[in-house]
Design a protein around this motif. Structure first.
Motif, PDB file in Angstrom:
ATOM      1  N   ASP A  26       0.824  -1.208   0.000  1.00 18.27           N
ATOM      2  CA  ASP A  26       0.000   0.000   0.000  1.00 18.27           C
ATOM      3  C   ASP A  26       0.863   1.266   0.000  1.00 18.27           C
ATOM      4  O   ASP A  26       0.539   2.244  -0.681  1.00 18.27           O
ATOM      5  N   ASP A  92       0.116   6.810   3.702  1.00 12.69           N
ATOM      6  CA  ASP A  92       0.041   5.502   4.362  1.00 12.69           C
ATOM      7  C   ASP A  92       0.723   5.419   5.726  1.00 12.69           C
ATOM      8  O   ASP A  92       1.092   4.334   6.162  1.00 12.69           O
ATOM      9  N   ASP A 170      -3.405  -4.473   1.011  1.00 14.66           N
ATOM     10  CA  ASP A 170      -3.907  -4.147   2.355  1.00 14.66           C
ATOM     11  C   ASP A 170      -5.169  -4.925   2.736  1.00 14.66           C
ATOM     12  O   ASP A 170      -5.595  -4.880   3.890  1.00 14.66           O
TER      13      ASP A 170
HETATM   14 MN   LIG Z   1      -2.059   0.912   4.213  1.00 14.78          MN
END
Ligand SMILES: [Mn+2]
Length: 329
Positions: A26, A92, A170
């Motif tokens: 991610d 993130d 994710d």
């Molecule tokens: Mn993430």
């Protein structure tokens, strides 16, 4: 909010996109998608994407152009850009403590506005925030941002692939997390924009080293401890085992999820020896909140069903601690 983002981007000539230490799918996917998008719509701005240390080899296919810059590999150059950037976009993660030495470079820059795009809980205040702990990935938030600013048409194949990487990694390949109708509609758009999910799934899952696959087999067969009565299981990995299987950064990815594939198990712990500490990863299914457990016992946190932390002591002591936590479930 989207207008403010556009204003910030169009007024900035040097945009630094940054993500966290030990970048996962991610971090890499959302950072790359945003970087590619910003370069496309603001070609006169310099947009560069930095992570503190190297991403795992099994994600190498995601960055054929070498757009992910590893801070540790070129400290002077990265520091110079970060110190002089006039916009910093954090993706993130939300605690700059996760940046290790890169946080110093960031601290030197006092004037650049900071934008947060993230789905981890309890973010501190940033100048502009695209934050939702309910989002299954940061890549999904990046998708919403891109589409709100420029529409679906701006998404090309390489942006679609990067977004998909974040969303699929994710959610464990869309098997857990907040799998909303909006997420599935987004996947449809990504396929329309050129994504071939089969290609990416194959690249993600079937490009592991032989040592890594053997390590997984060893951990499952020899190291998984199951406490059926507590619906819990754990796996440990020490330095000698890491050496035997030529452990590489990223090889531990996903190991903590393995015990959850056992029928009746809804709490899983993975303990891994590192130079600094025993790294703890916890996963749960349903209402059991591993974020709270990590906060209370392991100097960490995360999400309700996925969290991590650190234990300072020996592996034996870590096991005792985890067994005590399991006993209290
Ligand atoms: Mn993430």
């Amino acid at each position: 909010m989207y207008e403010k983002f556009q204003t910030l981007c169009s007024n900035a000539s040097r945009i630094a996109i940054i993500s966290h230490t030990n970048p996962d799918g991610d971090a890499i996917g959302s950072g790359l998608a945003l970087t590619r998008f910003l370069r496309d719509i603001y070609p006169n701005n310099k947009s560069r994407f930095f992570v503190p240390n190297h991403f795992p080899q099994f994600l190498a296919w995601a960055d054929p152009e070498g757009d992910v810059e590893v801070f540790k590999e070129n400290v002077a150059e990265a520091e110079a850009f970060l110190a002089a950037a006039d916009l910093i976009i954090i993706v993130d993660f939300n605690q700059t403590s996760r940046l290790e030495q890169m946080s110093k470079a960031l601290d030197m820059n006092l004037f650049a506005p900071r934008v947060l795009i993230d789905h981890h809980i309890n973010p501190p205040q940033y100048d502009l925030m695209f934050h939702s702990a309910a989002s299954s990935s940061t890549a999904f938030l990046v998708y919403e941002l891109i589409v709100s600013i420029a529409g679906e048409e701006v998404i090309n194949k390489s942006i679609a692939e990067a977004l998909y990487l974040g969303m699929m990694s994710d959610t464990g390949g869309f098997s857990f997390g907040n799998l909303t109708p909006a997420l599935y509609r987004t996947l449809a758009v990504l396929v329309e924009r050129g994504l071939n999910p089969v290609e990416i799934n194959r690249a993600f899952y079937n490009t592991q080293s032989e040592d890594r696959v053997r390590l997984m087999g060893y951990l499952v067969s020899e190291k998984m401890v199951v406490k059926s009565a507590k619906r819990a299981a754990y796996i440990t990995l020490d330095d000698a085992e890491k050496e035997k299987y030529k452990f590489q950064i990223g090889d531990s990815e996903g190991i903590v999820n393995i015990p959850l594939s056992v029928n009746g198990i809804d709490f899983s712990a993975f303990m891994m020896q590192t130079k600094e500490c025993i790294k703890i990863s916890l996963r749960s299914v349903g209402d059991l909140d591993v974020n709270v457990i990590c906060n209370e016992h392991f100097n960490g946190g995360g999400h309700r069903n996925a969290a991590g932390g650190k234990f300072f002591g020996t592996m034996e002591q870590a096991v005792v601690k985890v067994e005590a936590v399991i006993a209290g479930l």
